[in-house]
Enzyme design. Structure first.
Site, PDB file in Angstrom:
ATOM      1  N   GLY A 143      41.738  46.792  41.411  1.00 45.02           N
ATOM      2  CA  GLY A 143      40.420  47.060  40.542  1.00 45.02           C
ATOM      3  C   GLY A 143      40.332  46.376  39.154  1.00 45.02           C
ATOM      4  O   GLY A 143      41.182  46.383  38.554  1.00 45.02           O
ATOM      5  N   ARG A 195      34.657  50.373  33.858  1.00 48.41           N
ATOM      6  CA  ARG A 195      34.292  51.305  33.151  1.00 48.41           C
ATOM      7  C   ARG A 195      35.291  51.675  31.855  1.00 48.41           C
ATOM      8  O   ARG A 195      34.942  52.184  30.926  1.00 48.41           O
ATOM      9  CB  ARG A 195      34.133  52.485  33.778  1.00 48.41           C
ATOM     10  CG  ARG A 195      32.786  52.762  34.666  1.00 48.41           C
ATOM     11  CD  ARG A 195      33.160  53.683  35.953  1.00 48.41           C
ATOM     12  NE  ARG A 195      33.383  55.005  35.078  1.00 48.41           N
ATOM     13  CZ  ARG A 195      33.761  56.048  35.971  1.00 48.41           C
ATOM     14  NH1 ARG A 195      33.857  55.733  37.312  1.00 48.41           N
ATOM     15  NH2 ARG A 195      33.773  57.179  35.323  1.00 48.41           N
ATOM     16  N   THR A 220      39.719  50.137  49.844  1.00 45.99           N
ATOM     17  CA  THR A 220      41.329  50.295  49.961  1.00 45.99           C
ATOM     18  C   THR A 220      41.979  49.946  51.305  1.00 45.99           C
ATOM     19  O   THR A 220      43.187  49.492  51.191  1.00 45.99           O
ATOM     20  CB  THR A 220      41.738  51.809  49.607  1.00 45.99           C
ATOM     21  OG1 THR A 220      40.898  52.501  50.468  1.00 45.99           O
ATOM     22  CG2 THR A 220      41.379  52.371  48.169  1.00 45.99           C
ATOM     23  N   GLU A 261      35.206  60.877  52.796  1.00 43.18           N
ATOM     24  CA  GLU A 261      34.932  60.621  51.450  1.00 43.18           C
ATOM     25  C   GLU A 261      33.815  61.231  51.000  1.00 43.18           C
ATOM     26  O   GLU A 261      32.503  61.525  51.706  1.00 43.18           O
ATOM     27  CB  GLU A 261      34.401  58.864  51.190  1.00 43.18           C
ATOM     28  CG  GLU A 261      35.716  57.849  51.429  1.00 43.18           C
ATOM     29  CD  GLU A 261      36.805  58.479  50.379  1.00 43.18           C
ATOM     30  OE1 GLU A 261      36.459  58.263  49.179  1.00 43.18           O
ATOM     31  OE2 GLU A 261      37.948  58.842  51.107  1.00 43.18           O
ATOM     32  N   ASN A 307      42.124  64.199  49.113  1.00 41.58           N
ATOM     33  CA  ASN A 307      42.935  63.329  49.067  1.00 41.58           C
ATOM     34  C   ASN A 307      43.420  62.727  47.566  1.00 41.58           C
ATOM     35  O   ASN A 307      42.627  62.316  46.806  1.00 41.58           O
ATOM     36  CB  ASN A 307      42.367  62.009  49.964  1.00 41.58           C
ATOM     37  CG  ASN A 307      43.235  60.847  50.082  1.00 41.58           C
ATOM     38  OD1 ASN A 307      44.395  60.852  49.952  1.00 41.58           O
ATOM     39  ND2 ASN A 307      42.683  59.728  50.253  1.00 41.58           N
ATOM     40  N   ARG A 354      61.177  50.639  12.003  1.00 42.72           N
ATOM     41  CA  ARG A 354      60.743  49.429  12.758  1.00 42.72           C
ATOM     42  C   ARG A 354      61.592  48.960  13.780  1.00 42.72           C
ATOM     43  O   ARG A 354      62.768  49.506  13.710  1.00 42.72           O
ATOM     44  CB  ARG A 354      59.981  48.472  11.821  1.00 42.72           C
ATOM     45  CG  ARG A 354      58.658  49.117  11.225  1.00 42.72           C
ATOM     46  CD  ARG A 354      58.317  48.155  10.314  1.00 42.72           C
ATOM     47  NE  ARG A 354      57.960  46.959  10.664  1.00 42.72           N
ATOM     48  CZ  ARG A 354      57.977  45.702   9.991  1.00 42.72           C
ATOM     49  NH1 ARG A 354      58.296  45.766   8.706  1.00 42.72           N
ATOM     50  NH2 ARG A 354      57.767  44.574  10.658  1.00 42.72           N
TER      51      ARG A 354
HETATM   52  C1  UD1 Z   1      40.003  56.955  46.650  1.00 41.80           C
HETATM   53  C2  UD1 Z   1      40.068  57.629  48.099  1.00 41.80           C
HETATM   54  C3  UD1 Z   1      39.652  59.077  47.999  1.00 41.80           C
HETATM   55  C4  UD1 Z   1      40.630  59.904  47.073  1.00 41.80           C
HETATM   56  C5  UD1 Z   1      40.426  59.188  45.796  1.00 41.80           C
HETATM   57  C6  UD1 Z   1      41.591  59.781  44.818  1.00 41.80           C
HETATM   58  C7  UD1 Z   1      39.663  55.695  49.844  1.00 41.80           C
HETATM   59  C8  UD1 Z   1      38.361  55.140  50.516  1.00 41.80           C
HETATM   60  N1  UD1 Z   1      39.347  56.925  49.054  1.00 41.80           N
HETATM   61  O1  UD1 Z   1      38.587  56.851  46.574  1.00 41.80           O
HETATM   62  O2  UD1 Z   1      39.793  59.548  49.200  1.00 41.80           O
HETATM   63  O3  UD1 Z   1      40.253  61.190  46.926  1.00 41.80           O
HETATM   64  O4  UD1 Z   1      40.871  57.749  45.899  1.00 41.80           O
HETATM   65  O5  UD1 Z   1      41.516  59.293  43.522  1.00 41.80           O
HETATM   66  O6  UD1 Z   1      40.577  55.277  49.887  1.00 41.80           O
HETATM   67  N2  UD1 Z   1      41.174  49.281  45.139  1.00 41.80           N
HETATM   68  C9  UD1 Z   1      41.877  47.949  45.370  1.00 41.80           C
HETATM   69  N3  UD1 Z   1      40.920  47.051  46.012  1.00 41.80           N
HETATM   70  C10 UD1 Z   1      39.484  47.490  46.584  1.00 41.80           C
HETATM   71  C11 UD1 Z   1      39.426  48.652  46.389  1.00 41.80           C
HETATM   72  C12 UD1 Z   1      40.098  49.638  45.836  1.00 41.80           C
HETATM   73  O7  UD1 Z   1      42.747  47.429  44.975  1.00 41.80           O
HETATM   74  O8  UD1 Z   1      38.799  46.678  47.203  1.00 41.80           O
HETATM   75  C13 UD1 Z   1      42.544  49.907  44.385  1.00 41.80           C
HETATM   76  C14 UD1 Z   1      41.813  50.334  42.974  1.00 41.80           C
HETATM   77  O9  UD1 Z   1      42.225  49.521  42.159  1.00 41.80           O
HETATM   78  C15 UD1 Z   1      42.374  51.746  42.899  1.00 41.80           C
HETATM   79  C16 UD1 Z   1      42.466  52.257  44.285  1.00 41.80           C
HETATM   80  O10 UD1 Z   1      42.549  51.171  44.988  1.00 41.80           O
HETATM   81  O11 UD1 Z   1      43.620  51.539  42.307  1.00 41.80           O
HETATM   82  C17 UD1 Z   1      41.521  53.595  44.646  1.00 41.80           C
HETATM   83  O12 UD1 Z   1      40.141  52.681  44.703  1.00 41.80           O
HETATM   84  P1  UD1 Z   1      38.862  53.585  44.134  1.00 41.80           P
HETATM   85  O13 UD1 Z   1      37.843  52.624  44.710  1.00 41.80           O
HETATM   86  O14 UD1 Z   1      38.923  53.873  43.016  1.00 41.80           O
HETATM   87  O15 UD1 Z   1      39.011  54.706  45.262  1.00 41.80           O
HETATM   88  P2  UD1 Z   1      38.132  56.139  45.159  1.00 41.80           P
HETATM   89  O16 UD1 Z   1      36.571  55.847  45.440  1.00 41.80           O
HETATM   90  O17 UD1 Z   1      38.602  56.716  43.786  1.00 41.80           O
END
Ligand code: UD1
Ligand code: CA
Length: 463
Positions: free
Chosen positions: A21, A25, A91, A165, A180, A334
């Site tokens: 990611g 933000r 993910t 989700e 989750n 330091r």
């Molecule tokens: C995810 C979970 C959700 C959980 C929440 C907890 C999924 C689909 N959903 O949602 O169930 O409650 O986390 O915080 O897994 N990332 C990648 N590549 C991507 C997408 C994401 O590396 O294509 C990484 C992001 O950098 C991050 C993590 O995966 O570290 C989670 O991704 P994010 O998009 O923040 O998931 P949430 O919508 O928060």
């Protein structure tokens, strides 16, 4: 990188950290997972947790062009494999970027998020232990406010049936508060088969790793859930959440330090680093900051408003504060400060790359840089080691038992012998022999009655 086989299940553990990611933000030129908490990157914390859980292998999934994330990963875990997820398609897609590692692995796999730095090795181990009974395990938590999280759904028997989700959930499903955390575990045997079956027909059009639960069950696999404290699951998406995670990390560390036998008079005002080591019977007064690389011995007192940073890019050895040291108020240590047993460093004293041997004292208004101060030496108020000539740094060596008079300038490189005395106000530019006296003061010139005569003359002129 840890033991070959996990203590929990006797099979090797692969931990995959998803960190692709960008973190838009955060509004930063720095990738999100490189922002620091307690002086260590978010990714560094997650890698440390993976190492603490005895991962046999660690894989990190990064975004394209994230060279500095790759470097951080190599610095924290030299053996970790790094994979690139070309497009951010969810993910499950991120996890599949590590396909070569998954395909080569025959034990358990645990997936962590790179932006969730408070996850503990104990929780990872609990998830892994559950893989002795289940094919897939989900780490959940009871959310104060579940908005935005995936909900862990269960059937009448309590078995986990799906993760929904937030955006895809019905009103009834949104009432569920068991969420989750993002940490999931898999037995490797049928993992790829499940991941390859995940589609992207959902509200975000992403490949959700969470769909592994429903798909796995449809394939006859068993799914279980373990629960953890909500504070461990906090993720960082913006700077306010970064500050929130820092606050929780500090709260946890303060309790650890107090449990180890230190007294914090106002714990909320003391800030530690990820690697701060504090001994027993240490008292820390209010408003004290520990940067990276500081080690404190036993029976030390650190008075208010003391700031310590032990290491930086050049000096890697770390600052040491020996047993019985008294520091502060208002002291600054330091990188490379090394204070021996019973040393006193007082108000407005700065120490950099300098060894103060046992019992040495520098109590007021002093700069000691690139120096050695021998045992029992006394450094008077206002002493400055002039260590820099605008081009290079030079060393000052002060012998044991030497006495440096107030307001002296020690022009390095220079050596002051054991037991020597330097008169107040001296500029020392030549070596001084042991037990000698050195003074560079202009001779005292006194004219009796001169001031009174001067005033009388001036008063007359003014009339
Ligand atoms: C995810 C979970 C959700 C959980 C929440 C907890 C999924 C689909 N959903 O949602 O169930 O409650 O986390 O915080 O897994 N990332 C990648 N590549 C991507 C997408 C994401 O590396 O294509 C990484 C992001 O950098 C991050 C993590 O995966 O570290 C989670 O991704 P994010 O998009 O923040 O998931 P949430 O919508 O928060
Ligand atoms: Ca998130």
């Amino acid at each position: 990188m840890g033991r070959e086989k996990s203590i929990m299940t006797g099979t090797p553990l692969l931990i995959v950290i998803l960190a692709a990611g960008k973190g838009t933000r955060m509004r930063s030129s720095l990738p999100k997972v490189l922002h620091p908490v307690a002086g260590r990157s978010l990714l560094g914390h997650v890698i440390a947790a993976a190492q603490g859980a005895s991962a046999a292998r660690i894989a990190v999934v990064v975004g394209p062009g994230m060279e500095d994330v790759r470097k951080e990963s190599a610095a924290q875990a030299p053996g970790a494999e790094v994979f690139v997820q070309e497009d951010q398609r969810g993910t499950a897609d991120a996890l599949l970027a590590a396909r070569p590692a998954l395909a080569a692995h025959t034990g358990n796999v645990v997936v962590l998020f790179g932006d969730t730095p408070l996850m503990t090795p104990a929780t990872i181990a609990a998830a892994e232990a559950n893989l002795a009974q289940a094919d897939i395990v989900v780490v959940g938590f009871h959310a104060g406010d579940p908005t935005g999280y995936g909900r862990v759904l269960t059937d009448a028997s309590g078995a986990v049936t799906a993760i929904r989700e937030h955006k895809d959930a019905s009103e009834a499903e949104r009432q569920v508060r068991f969420c989750n955390s993002g940490v999931m575990g898999f037995r490797s045997a049928r993992m790829l088969e499940v991941l390859d079956a995940i589609g992207n027909a959902n509200a975000k059009g992403e490949f959700y790793l969470t769909d592994a639960v429903e798909i796995g069950r449809a394939k006859g696999l068993t799914v279980s859930a373990v629960s953890t404290d909500e504070r461990e699951t906090q993720g960082v998406n913006d700077r306010a959440q970064l500050a929130g995670v820092e606050a929780d990390w500090q709260a946890r560390k303060r309790l650890d330090v107090m449990a180890g036998g230190a007294s914090l008079i106002a714990p909320d005002t003391v800030y530690f680093s990820h690697d701060t080591v504090i001994g027993q019977d240490v008292t820390i007064e209010p408003f004290v900051v520990f940067g990276p690389g500081v080690t404190v011995g036993d029976n030390v007192i650190i008075r208010a408003f003391t700031h310590m940073v032990g290491i930086d890019r050049k000096i890697k050895s770390g600052a040491k504060i020996g047993d019985g040291v008294e520091l502060g108020p208002f002291s600054r240590l330091r990188p490379g400060a090394d204070l021996g047993k019973g040393v006193h460093v007082g108000n407005f004293v700065e120490v950099k790359n300098a060894v103060l041997e046992a019992g040495a004292k520098a109590n007021h208004l002093t700069y000691l840089g690139d120096a050695r101060v021998g045992a029992g030496a006394n450094i008077g108020a206002g002493t400055i080691t002039c260590n820099y000539d605008g081009f290079n740094k030079h060393h000052t060596d002060i012998g044991a038992g030497a006495f440096i008079g107030s307001n002296s300038a020690l022009v390095a490189p220079v050596k002051i012998g054991d037991g020597a005395i330097i008169g107040a106000g001296t500029v020392v530019a030549k070596d001084v022999a042991a037990d000698a006296l050195a003074v560079t003061r202009a001779p005292h010139d006194e004219r009796p009655g001169w001031a009174a005569k001067f005033r009388a003359m001036m008063a007359k002129r003014k009339k």
